[in-house]
Design an enzyme around this catalytic site. Structure first.
Site, PDB file in Angstrom:
ATOM      1  N   HIS A 203       0.997  -1.249  -0.469  1.00  0.00           N
ATOM      2  CA  HIS A 203       0.420  -0.164   0.202  1.00  0.00           C
ATOM      3  C   HIS A 203       0.968   1.095  -0.221  1.00  0.00           C
ATOM      4  CE1 HIS A 203      -3.613  -2.332   1.371  1.00  0.00           C
ATOM      5  NE2 HIS A 203      -2.945  -3.097   1.718  1.00  0.00           N
TER       6      HIS A 203
ATOM      7  N   ASN B  80       0.117   3.946   0.764  1.00  0.00           N
ATOM      8  CA  ASN B  80       0.687   5.276   1.991  1.00  0.00           C
ATOM      9  C   ASN B  80       1.172   4.290   3.518  1.00  0.00           C
ATOM     10  OD1 ASN B  80      -0.752   8.642   1.682  1.00  0.00           O
ATOM     11  ND2 ASN B  80      -1.520   7.000   0.530  1.00  0.00           N
TER      12      ASN B  80
ATOM     13  N   SER C 132      -3.399   2.075  -4.126  1.00  0.00           N
ATOM     14  CA  SER C 132      -3.123   3.115  -3.400  1.00  0.00           C
ATOM     15  C   SER C 132      -4.975   3.102  -3.540  1.00  0.00           C
ATOM     16  CB  SER C 132      -2.600   4.506  -3.524  1.00  0.00           C
ATOM     17  OG  SER C 132      -3.062   5.421  -2.056  1.00  0.00           O
TER      18      SER C 132
ATOM     19  N   PRO D  10      -7.251   6.022  -4.502  1.00  0.00           N
ATOM     20  CA  PRO D  10      -7.699   7.188  -4.067  1.00  0.00           C
ATOM     21  C   PRO D  10      -8.994   8.553  -2.931  1.00  0.00           C
ATOM     22  CG  PRO D  10      -8.382   6.180  -6.287  1.00  0.00           C
ATOM     23  CD  PRO D  10      -8.392   4.887  -4.769  1.00  0.00           C
TER      24      PRO D  10
ATOM     25  N   GLY E 207      -9.120  -1.911   3.664  1.00  0.00           N
ATOM     26  CA  GLY E 207      -9.424  -1.187   4.508  1.00  0.00           C
ATOM     27  C   GLY E 207     -10.067  -1.980   5.678  1.00  0.00           C
TER      28      GLY E 207
ATOM     29  N   HIS F 229      -8.583  -8.582   0.419  1.00  0.00           N
ATOM     30  CA  HIS F 229      -8.362  -8.638   1.424  1.00  0.00           C
ATOM     31  C   HIS F 229      -9.414  -9.710   2.425  1.00  0.00           C
ATOM     32  CE1 HIS F 229      -5.002  -5.312   0.733  1.00  0.00           C
ATOM     33  NE2 HIS F 229      -5.112  -5.678   2.805  1.00  0.00           N
TER      34      HIS F 229
ATOM     35  N   GLU G  65      -8.734 -11.685   7.749  1.00  0.00           N
ATOM     36  CA  GLU G  65      -7.802 -10.552   8.626  1.00  0.00           C
ATOM     37  C   GLU G  65      -8.388 -10.968  10.010  1.00  0.00           C
ATOM     38  OE1 GLU G  65      -7.452  -6.955   5.741  1.00  0.00           O
ATOM     39  OE2 GLU G  65      -5.754  -6.863   6.928  1.00  0.00           O
TER      40      GLU G  65
ATOM     41  N   ASP H  95       2.969  -5.423   3.345  1.00  0.00           N
ATOM     42  CA  ASP H  95       1.948  -4.870   3.006  1.00  0.00           C
ATOM     43  C   ASP H  95       2.395  -3.024   3.110  1.00  0.00           C
ATOM     44  OD1 ASP H  95      -0.868  -4.801   3.926  1.00  0.00           O
ATOM     45  OD2 ASP H  95      -0.493  -5.532   5.703  1.00  0.00           O
ATOM     46  N   ASP H  96       2.597  -3.226   4.458  1.00  0.00           N
ATOM     47  CA  ASP H  96       3.200  -1.470   4.477  1.00  0.00           C
ATOM     48  C   ASP H  96       4.569  -1.882   5.548  1.00  0.00           C
ATOM     49  OD1 ASP H  96       0.665  -0.746   3.722  1.00  0.00           O
ATOM     50  OD2 ASP H  96       0.232  -2.042   5.863  1.00  0.00           O
TER      51      ASP H  96
HETATM   52  P1  5GP Z   1      -3.699   3.978   1.064  1.00  0.00           P
HETATM   53  O1  5GP Z   1      -4.040   3.154   0.353  1.00  0.00           O
HETATM   54  O2  5GP Z   1      -3.549   5.438   1.674  1.00  0.00           O
HETATM   55  O3  5GP Z   1      -1.877   4.208  -0.540  1.00  0.00           O
HETATM   56  O4  5GP Z   1      -2.863   2.891   1.713  1.00  0.00           O
HETATM   57  C1  5GP Z   1      -3.266   3.104   3.339  1.00  0.00           C
HETATM   58  C2  5GP Z   1      -4.100   2.384   3.236  1.00  0.00           C
HETATM   59  O5  5GP Z   1      -4.288   1.120   2.258  1.00  0.00           O
HETATM   60  C3  5GP Z   1      -4.849   2.536   4.804  1.00  0.00           C
HETATM   61  O6  5GP Z   1      -5.358   3.549   4.639  1.00  0.00           O
HETATM   62  C4  5GP Z   1      -6.314   1.049   4.357  1.00  0.00           C
HETATM   63  O7  5GP Z   1      -7.153   1.267   3.542  1.00  0.00           O
HETATM   64  C5  5GP Z   1      -5.098  -0.032   3.779  1.00  0.00           C
HETATM   65  N1  5GP Z   1      -4.785  -0.678   4.548  1.00  0.00           N
HETATM   66  C6  5GP Z   1      -2.885  -1.202   4.760  1.00  0.00           C
HETATM   67  N2  5GP Z   1      -2.573  -1.553   5.397  1.00  0.00           N
HETATM   68  C7  5GP Z   1      -3.399  -2.876   5.277  1.00  0.00           C
HETATM   69  C8  5GP Z   1      -4.074  -3.875   6.055  1.00  0.00           C
HETATM   70  O8  5GP Z   1      -2.462  -4.657   6.421  1.00  0.00           O
HETATM   71  N3  5GP Z   1      -5.259  -4.533   6.149  1.00  0.00           N
HETATM   72  C9  5GP Z   1      -5.953  -3.538   5.296  1.00  0.00           C
HETATM   73  N4  5GP Z   1      -7.043  -4.384   4.942  1.00  0.00           N
HETATM   74  N5  5GP Z   1      -5.927  -2.834   4.099  1.00  0.00           N
HETATM   75  C10 5GP Z   1      -4.371  -1.671   4.889  1.00  0.00           C
END
Ligand code: 5GP
Length: 346
Positions: free
Chosen positions: A16, A18, A102, A104, A174, A201, A204, A285-286
């Site tokens: 992801h 962000n 990501s 939007p 999310g 997803h 979880e 993931d992040d």
């Molecule tokens: P973005 O979509 O803003 O670039 O990245 C962050 C977003 O990815 C978070 O606000 C969340 O919606 C989603 N996200 C990030 N990591 C996870 C995760 O481990 N599980 C889920 N379900 N969503 C995630």
């Protein structure tokens, strides 16, 4: 093993944007946002942003930290910078292909459409001549109003017509305790019918009914899949459903541990999935939030489950079979073969 894991040409299929921002990227974004009042708080922000070992926060708490990154990617310029710096970091970690995802968002300075346009333009123009091949997945955030998810799909369908070489899929992510999968099915079906690939997803949290609905939808991949195997709060029925479906699962080891979905690496469901020959791919993931990298995930996997270099190569080869931009498979595979031949001679 360290060098091997870093040099192995890897594909990242679950990242992801962000959540992937590093400290250095956030500092550069802070400079860009210098006049927005964030200047003095970003260092403290980063300590809150990163969820390291021993952190008490659980899965639901983790969703709050993304707001910190979101406050730094509110303009097209910042979003472009965040994307380029993050892609470069994946490249430096030995990734040759990435599907960056990501959601939007409408911000005070950018519409959802501008958000999508910025990501596509940045990846297409590749102003820094990156060698990593970037592809884009647009995420629907299930905790946001349904209308926002529908707009994401509208934009995805529209831009997919002109930029199928960049935009490849739709993701549902999310907070899994928010929103109902069934409510997103019409929008996801539209995306599927338009030719976009789908990743969800899934599993979880313990919700066998939703997991079963998701598997019946036949997504192209799912993410995490924690509560599916009976040992992890799933049941025989959904476990068999997954095994028979052959749907590839994006596994994110460190993320599952940091969010307390799994107590430690040794107990990760990687083992059950690997032994049952469920198609799997490793992802970060992040990487910003969980302080990891894809090469680190490969390394941890090798250490924990006693995998040899050849096993890691096979993991990478298999992952390249599950990419959404199918045309890139040959290129990645050649890179992997070349790497292996060179490595064997060492
Ligand atoms: P973005 O979509 O803003 O670039 O990245 C962050 C977003 O990815 C978070 O606000 C969340 O919606 C989603 N996200 C990030 N990591 C996870 C995760 O481990 N599980 C889920 N379900 N969503 C995630």
């Amino acid at each position: 093993m360290d060098v091997f894991c870093r040099e192995l040409p890897k594909v990242e299929l679950h990242a992801h944007l962000n959540g992937s921002l590093s400290r250095s990227t956030m500092l550069q974004l802070r400079r860009l946002h210098a006049d927005t009042g964030l200047v003095d708080r970003t260092n403290a922000f980063f300590d809150e942003f990163q969820i390291g070992a021993g952190d008490k926060r659980n899965l639901s708490d983790c969703f709050q930290v993304f707001g910190i990154a979101h406050s730094l990617t509110t303009t097209p310029e910042a979003l472009k910078m965040a994307t380029l710096l993050t892609l470069k970091e994946f490249q430096d970690d030995g990734c040759c292909y990435i599907e960056l995802r990501s959601s939007p968002r409408n911000t005070p300075y950018m519409t959802q459409r501008q958000y999508v346009e910025t990501l596509i333009k940045t990846m297409r123009e590749n102003p820094n001549n990156l060698t990593i091949l970037p592809q884009l997945i647009l995420s629907i955030n299930r905790s946001c109003p349904l209308s926002e998810g529908e707009e994401t799909v509208n934009l995805a369908v529209e831009y997919y017509k002109n930029f199928p070489e960049i935009l490849v899929g739709i993701d549902l992510s999310g907070n899994p305790t928010a929103g109902r999968f069934q409510d997103f099915v019409p929008a996801l079906t539209r995306a599927k019918e338009a030719g976009l690939k789908i990743t969800l997803h899934c599993g979880e949290i313990c919700n066998p009914r939703e997991i079963s609905e998701m598997l019946k939808f036949k997504p192209d991949r799912i993410g995490h899949g924690v509560y599916i195997h009976p040992k992890f709060g799933g049941n025989e029925e959904i476990w068999n459903e997954l095994r028979n479906s052959k749907i590839p699962v994006e596994l994110c080891l460190t993320s599952n541990i940091r969010t307390k979905s799994i107590p430690d690496y040794n107990s990760h469901h990687f083992k059950e999935f690997y032994e049952a020959k469920v198609p799997i791919t490793l992802g970060t993931d992040d990487k910003g939030v969980f302080a990891t990298s894809l090469s680190q995930e490969y390394h941890i996997c090798a250490d924990t489950f006693q995998l040899q270099k050849r096993d890691l190569l096979d993991l990478a080869i298999n992952a390249s079979k599950y990419i959404f931009a199918e045309d890139a498979y040959e290129i990645i595979n050649n890179k992997l073969q070349l790497f292996w031949n060179k490595n064997e001679k060492k």
